[in-house]
Design an enzyme around this catalytic site. Structure first.
Site, short mmCIF file in Angstrom:
data_model
loop_
_atom_site.label_atom_id
_atom_site.label_comp_id
_atom_site.label_asym_id
_atom_site.label_seq_id
_atom_site.Cartn_x
_atom_site.Cartn_y
_atom_site.Cartn_z
N ARG A 61 0.94 -1.24 0.07
CA ARG A 61 -0.12 0.06 0.08
C ARG A 61 0.82 1.27 0.00
O ARG A 61 0.43 2.15 -0.59
CB ARG A 61 -0.91 -0.14 1.27
N HIS A 65 0.65 4.36 -2.51
CA HIS A 65 0.16 5.61 -2.19
C HIS A 65 1.54 6.53 -2.91
O HIS A 65 1.20 7.73 -2.85
CB HIS A 65 -0.08 5.70 -0.86
N GLY A 71 4.10 10.11 -8.84
CA GLY A 71 5.11 9.23 -9.36
C GLY A 71 5.66 8.47 -8.31
O GLY A 71 5.82 8.89 -7.22
N ASN A 93 -3.77 8.87 4.25
CA ASN A 93 -2.16 8.19 4.82
C ASN A 93 -2.23 8.32 6.47
O ASN A 93 -1.80 7.56 7.00
CB ASN A 93 -1.06 8.95 4.37
N HIS A 192 -6.32 -6.12 -2.52
CA HIS A 192 -6.89 -6.14 -1.15
C HIS A 192 -7.25 -7.50 -0.78
O HIS A 192 -7.99 -7.82 0.19
CB HIS A 192 -8.44 -5.18 -1.17
N ASP A 237 -9.83 -9.31 3.21
CA ASP A 237 -10.08 -10.52 2.79
C ASP A 237 -10.43 -11.78 3.99
O ASP A 237 -9.83 -12.12 4.56
CB ASP A 237 -8.91 -11.17 1.79
N THR A 240 -8.85 -15.72 3.48
CA THR A 240 -7.32 -16.10 3.51
C THR A 240 -6.72 -14.77 3.81
O THR A 240 -6.14 -14.18 3.13
CB THR A 240 -6.74 -16.66 2.42
N ASP A 245 -3.71 -14.40 -2.78
CA ASP A 245 -4.43 -15.19 -3.70
C ASP A 245 -5.60 -14.65 -4.34
O ASP A 245 -5.85 -13.15 -4.34
CB ASP A 245 -4.98 -16.52 -2.82
#
Length: 319
Positions: A61, A65, A71, A93, A192, A237, A240, A245
């Site tokens: 992440r 960000h 860039g 943030n 995610h 998630d 898992t 995955d």
């Protein structure tokens, strides 16, 4: 003729000295400059993720960000100073971006073995790749040679980063502004499949939205009451949480996307992005391949190379 010959010799020597990648990214940028750079980052990321699996998601992440604001230039790592307010206090943030200490430790180690050589921007980019790998995800070739910015962009961090409350059309627009297709947006959203999110970011969804699995919502409400508990965490998630995955997409089909911006990828009318979500839910190799390609593209966003920017010796401050 003699002068021309001498010029050619000097030019060849210059090219040998700077090596491949001067002014551009290169697969072997540190081979001669700092041979142990990439292996050091990999070793330290593996250790950090083994200690705390969530750190893998945090570093991924952090890279995202960084790249979406001016860039991939490590601007997100800069602390506030007299000349600018950094990006760490931007709404997306503040009190959520993490992993800075891990990057600091890696930078310190690299400064010991190769002073003023390896950029913070390259560390972030390699760390994102190695974090995904450490959690069972795909690998990809990271070209190196990025340099670090000497400023940060608080306003850009507040406006450019796609938020958790966006609808599908807004997500498409946000990613298109950085050169990504709608398909690549769906692919990158698969990040995610790891990580956690604070209660206040999904409270409205679990109490007010209809396109959510009732049993799943009930479980989330236990740790995310209608009032209070804003910073309580839940896994992005549910299936898992510590494994990279394709379960994120399976969850969407089962109406178990925790964020509004997740579930909108699988509209109730099964239009638009639904087919891609279904494909990824059954073909994990397809998701892995597409994710690796999208991450290469993201890692190349508006990079600084050659003589632009600098190689910070401390990722938090400008030299």
């Amino acid at each position: 003729m003699i002068m021309e010959f001498k010029y050619k010799i000097c030019l060849c020597m210059f090219l040998l000295l700077v090596g491949e990648g001067f002014g551009q990214l290169s697969s072997n940028f540190y081979d001669s400059r700092c041979p142990g750079a990439v292996s050091t980052i990999k070793r330290m990321i593996k250790a950090a993720v083994a200690k705390e699996p969530r750190m893998g998601a945090s570093l991924l992440r952090l890279h995202f960000h960084d790249c979406f604001v001016n860039g991939c230039d490590a601007s997100i790592l800069l602390d506030d100073n007299a000349n600018f307010t950094g990006e760490k206090t931007a709404l997306p943030n503040v009190n959520s971006a993490r992993g800075f200490d891990v990057i600091d430790d890696i930078k310190s180690e690299l400064e010991n073995i190769c002073p003023a050589t390896v950029s913070c921007a390259d560390i972030l980019t390699v760390a994102a790749r190695d974090s995904v790998v450490a959690l069972g995800g795909p690998s990809w070739n990271v070209k190196l040679g990025r340099r670090d910015s000497v400023t940060a962009n608080l306003e850009g961090a507040n406006t450019d980063l796609p938020g958790p409350f966006l609808d599908l059309s807004q997500l498409v627009t946000a990613f298109a502004s950085k050169g990504f297709t709608a398909s690549e947006m769906v692919t990158l959203s698969g990040a995610h499949t790891i990580g956690k999110v604070q209660c206040f970011l999904f409270r409205d969804r679990i109490y007010n939205e209809k396109n959510i699995n009732p049993a799943y919502a009930a479980v989330l409400k236990v740790n995310c009451p209608a009032t209070g508990g804003d910073t309580n965490l839940a896994s992005l998630d549910v299936t898992t949480p510590d494994k990279f995955d394709n379960a994120y997409y399976t969850n969407l089909i089962g109406l178990k996307g925790i964020l509004h911006s997740d579930q909108v990828l699988f509209p109730a009318d099964l239009s638009s992005t639904s087919h891609q979500v279904f494909t990824y839910s059954v073909l994990s190799f397809k998701f892995f391949s597409d994710f690796a390609a999208a991450m290469v593209k993201m890692g190349n966003l508006s990079v600084l190379t050659g003589n632009d920017g600098q190689i910070r010796t401390n990722c938090r401050i400008v030299n």
